[in-house]
Design a protein around this motif. Structure first.
Motif, PDB file in Angstrom:
ATOM      1  N   PHE B  56       0.674  -1.295   0.166  1.00  0.00           N
ATOM      2  CA  PHE B  56       0.080   0.084  -0.062  1.00  0.00           C
ATOM      3  C   PHE B  56       0.809   1.283  -0.130  1.00  0.00           C
ATOM      4  O   PHE B  56       2.023   1.011   0.390  1.00  0.00           O
ATOM      5  CB  PHE B  56      -0.904  -0.053   1.353  1.00  0.00           C
ATOM      6  N   ARG B  57       0.565   2.253  -0.485  1.00  0.00           N
ATOM      7  CA  ARG B  57       1.282   3.511  -0.324  1.00  0.00           C
ATOM      8  C   ARG B  57       1.044   4.482   0.663  1.00  0.00           C
ATOM      9  O   ARG B  57      -0.145   4.682   1.103  1.00  0.00           O
ATOM     10  CB  ARG B  57       1.017   4.204  -1.740  1.00  0.00           C
ATOM     11  N   TYR B  58       1.978   5.006   1.193  1.00  0.00           N
ATOM     12  CA  TYR B  58       2.116   6.136   2.219  1.00  0.00           C
ATOM     13  C   TYR B  58       3.425   6.583   2.475  1.00  0.00           C
ATOM     14  O   TYR B  58       4.317   5.972   2.130  1.00  0.00           O
ATOM     15  CB  TYR B  58       1.505   5.419   3.342  1.00  0.00           C
ATOM     16  N   GLU B  68      -0.994  10.089  -0.380  1.00  0.00           N
ATOM     17  CA  GLU B  68      -0.627   8.779  -1.306  1.00  0.00           C
ATOM     18  C   GLU B  68      -1.438   7.777  -0.930  1.00  0.00           C
ATOM     19  O   GLU B  68      -1.407   6.718  -1.580  1.00  0.00           O
ATOM     20  CB  GLU B  68       0.978   8.573  -1.083  1.00  0.00           C
TER      21      GLU B  68
END
Ligand SMILES: Cc1cc2nc3c(=O)[nH]c(=O)nc-3n(C[C@H](O)[C@H](O)[C@H](O)COP(=O)(O)OP(=O)(O)OC[C@H]3O[C@@H](n4cnc5c(N)ncnc54)[C@H](O)[C@@H]3O)c2cc1C
Ligand code: FES
Lengths: 576, 117
Positions: B56-58, B68
């Protein structure tokens, strides 16, 4: 595998990297600006919510020499004064340039609003309302970069190693995370602008991408680091109740603006007991405030979660609504009502004064390798003034970009053949480090990072002592030499989180060792480096500490501090 | 202040797994429930403790600055760092109008920020 070519490669797209791209492109270089995250979003710049210091003199008479004096004073005799000079002298021009590029600094028409911040003698700190400085700055620079035809922007490209031949940088190896593909980049000059390393500490204000990549890349390429022991701990990071959707350091400006009360677990003011003068002005320096909070906790007078109370309960709802503006809504979304409750705050790792050693052109000791922004050491000495980091990123970014562009005419490109070879070498070296099968069933890169963060927090944090540092060094070496080599990232190509974590950890372990080594060698207390068992400064250590890799080992040595070559006192105050 | 009972409460997250080329499916993870925690906190907990390959994006974690971490949470487009973890759990999916890369990661990179051949 892919091979690309550029004159200047800029690693990291925060304020420093974006400013560097603009100035390199304006000096007619072709530029590749890459970020392991998305351009302008991955690091500290977009998260900064407070202020930017510059001696504009829009609210009170001021002059850059005064900003410089304040900076040097705060740096406790360790500032590389030539770098501090560049920062302070050029900051006002950068603020004006950003205004021309449409950054909406809070203003009264022509006059930019400037406020007082701790350690600054006058109202010097600009901001964008409400708590929007970093996002506004990031947006402006991103827009300016996008206008330049000779800048190629690449999101999702992590630089993992630099290619150096005979002490000259030739290019870099990257991982294109989305495609899961290695990339070889030939560059005549490289600017490292990949930000700080506060992610190494369990309590921090960092983004995920702040684990010290710049420092590790520089070290492995043969550059020096300096003053790695100086990590700034922000005294009143948010601790409890859980607050999401907000920057953990957001309380600070309100504390200054409204006089938020800092109280211990017994609800008494305590900063005065440590020689600080909090009184009604709340301008006590950051290192002292952090120290005092932890000492209260140690004495059993901490708040329930191990920090201090910050209370605004002396203010009316109307006063709070006015001062906090839209923030009040965000707080209530987190079930926080400041009229009814105090919140808990505690020190968190927030900024790193140390970093890559550069000269006044921002060049490292490796030819063609430059650095800019938070990853540069020296300008802030042993303790940074609040608001000095963003102008540092602007000013050093601009200088580094221009200097990098200046060197390109003398330098040939790496031939694709050499590029391929060095890429292969790097990959062989990397895969040599990745075991075919993990020897530990339960240890992963993330778990090891977690342990490292805890170890650093407990032993190399705000209050240090000889024994703790020894424990930390031994343990980090064990992690680095015995555990890490036996970890195997999960297989897979596309967006392989496990491989990214493994690459990050490789850098973080090296940085952690450098910090511990430096902290252990500095046998005194100064600025952000506080030794409980050596609670005094000593003239012997009025020096910068250089860390480099020699024969595969980290070594430390001392170096004289760079002083200004002119008198500061005589400059006048000016107002606009 | 601390409620020790909470440590035994788990929330179930049903999470979309798969890449463009593989057959997507949902996988269920049990995460410890904590008052005030975000969905992002829970995803990071999974990476730390259960499955380091979940993607997952962050970047910014707490600040809601990087933007994000957008995904579909119980049918709505949300920032995972803003959305609170619920005791009764949630269903997490990638953004539907973007090309899927892997798990909760979609292609949100602007076209001009890609490495072209
Ligand atoms: C929460 C917070 C609030 C702050 N508030 C203030 C403030 O009010 N005033 C102030 O002056 N300073 C403040 N600071 C400090 C200041 O924001 C930073 O020092 C400054 O923004 C650093 O800019 P930079 O460009 O050097 O790095 P960053 O903005 O951190 O950018 C570095 C970039 O490099 C990328 N990167 C990292 N590794 C790699 C790699 N291997 N390959 C490719 N890319 C990579 C990252 O993704 C990131 O986007 C704050 C910091 C934080 C964390
Ligand atoms: S993690 Fe940055 S906005 Fe959600």
């Amino acid at each position: 595998m892919r091979f690309v070519e550029t004159d200047v490669l800029i690693v990291g797209a925060g304020a420093a990297g974006m400013y560097a791209s603009i100035s390199a492109a304006r000096s007619n270089a072709t530029v590749m600006l890459c970020d392991k995250s998305l351009i302008s979003r991955g690091g500290a710049t977009v998260m900064a919510q407070m202020t930017v210091a510059a001696a504009l003199g829009h609210q009170e008479a001021d002059h850059w020499t005064h900003h410089l004096q304040d900076t040097i004073k705060s740096g406790q005799e360790l500032c590389n004064e030539k770098l501090s000079y560049l920062l302070c002298k050029n900051a006002p021009e950068k603020i004006r340039q950003m205004r021309d590029w449409k950054t909406n600094w809070a203003n009264d028409n022509e006059r930019i609003r400037q406020v007082l911040a701790p350690g600054h003698g006058v109202k010097r700190c600009c901001y964008v309302d409400f708590l929007n400085t970093g996002p506004a700055v990031a947006r402006t620079l991103r827009g300016e970069v996008a206008k330049l035809k000779n800048v190629t922007r690449v999101s999702g490209l992590t630089i993992i190693d630099l290619v150096v031949e005979k002490n000259r940088v030739m290019g870099a190896i990257g991982l294109n995370t989305e495609a899961g593909e290695y990339v070889s980049i030939s560059a005549k000059a490289i600017v490292l602008a990949a930000g700080g390393l506060t992610q190494l500490f369990a309590r921090n204000s960092a983004s995920k991408n702040m684990g010290g990549d710049s420092h590790a890349l520089a070290l492995r390429a043969g550059a020096n680091l300096m003053d790695m022991e100086f990590v700034q701990f922000f005294p009143i990071g948010h601790l409890a109740p859980r607050l999401v959707g907000m920057d953990p350091i957001m309380w600070d400006p309100f504390r200054y603006k409204l006089g938020g009360r800092l109280l211990n677990g017994h609800e008494e003011q305590f900063i005065e007991n440590y020689g600080g003068e909090d009184g009604d002005a709340y301008t006590v320096g950051r290192d002292l405030a952090a120290y005092a909070i932890l000492k209260e906790c140690e004495a059993g007078r901490g708040s329930p979660n191990g920090g201090a109370w910050l209370s605004f309960q002396h203010l009316s709802k109307a006063e709070l609504d006015e001062a906090f503006g839209p923030i009040i809504k965000k707080l209530s979304a987190n079930d926080i009502d400041l009229t009814k409750q105090a919140i808990e705050v505690a020190p968190i790792a927030h900024y790193h004064m140390g970093g890559i050693e550069v000269n006044e052109s921002m060049e490292t000791r490796v030819k063609g390798l430059f650095a800019a922004g938070e990853c540069v050491g020296g300008a802030n000495g042993a303790n940074r003034l609040s608001g000095n980091a963003i102008p540092e990123a602007f000013v050093f970014g601009e200088i580094a970009g221009a200097s990098a562009a200046n060197t390109i005419s003398e330098t040939p490109h790496l031939s694709p053949q050499i590029g391929q070879n060095s890429l292969l070498n790097s990959l062989v070296e990397l895969s040599r480090q990745q075991k075919q099968e993990s020897q530990f069933k339960t240890v992963t890169s993330r778990k090891l990072l977690f342990k490292l963060q805890k170890l650093m927090w407990e032993n190399v944090g705000v209050l240090r002592n000889k024994q703790g540092l020894k424990i930390a060094i031994d343990e980090i070496r064990r992690m680095k030499n015995d555990i890490f080599p036996n970890l195997k990232p999960a297989s897979g190509t596309v967006f392989n989180t496990s491989l990214m974590d493994w690459l990050d950890l490789r850098n973080s372990l090296l940085c952690a060792e450098a910090i511990c080594l430096a902290a252990n060698e500095r046998k005194e207390s100064r600025g952000a480096h506080q030794m409980e068992d050596i609670p005094f400064k000593s003239d012997k250590y009025r020096k910068n500490q250089i860390i480099s890799i020699i024969d595969g080992h980290l070594v430390s040595r001392w170096q004289d501090v760079q002083k200004l070559e002119f008198e500061l006192e005589k400059k006048c105050w000016t107002t606009v | 202040m601390k409620n020790n009972k909470q440590q035994n409460v788990f929330a179930e997250l049903s999470i979309f797994r798969g890449a463009n080329s593989t057959k997507p499916e949902f996988e269920t993870f049990r995460v410890p429930f904590q008052q005030g925690a975000s969905i992002l906190d829970a995803l990071i907990w999974i990476n730390d403790n259960v499955d380091e390959s979940l993607s997952f994006r962050y970047s910014c974690i707490n600040a809601n600055a990087c933007k994000e971490c957008m995904m579909i949470i119980d049918g709505q487009v949300e920032y995972a760092c803003l959305k609170k973890l619920q005791k009764f759990g949630s269903k997490l999916e990638p953004l539907p109008n973007k090309t899927l890369i892997k798990d909760l990661v979609t292609d949100i990179v602007p076209p001009k920020e890609k490495l072209l051949s």
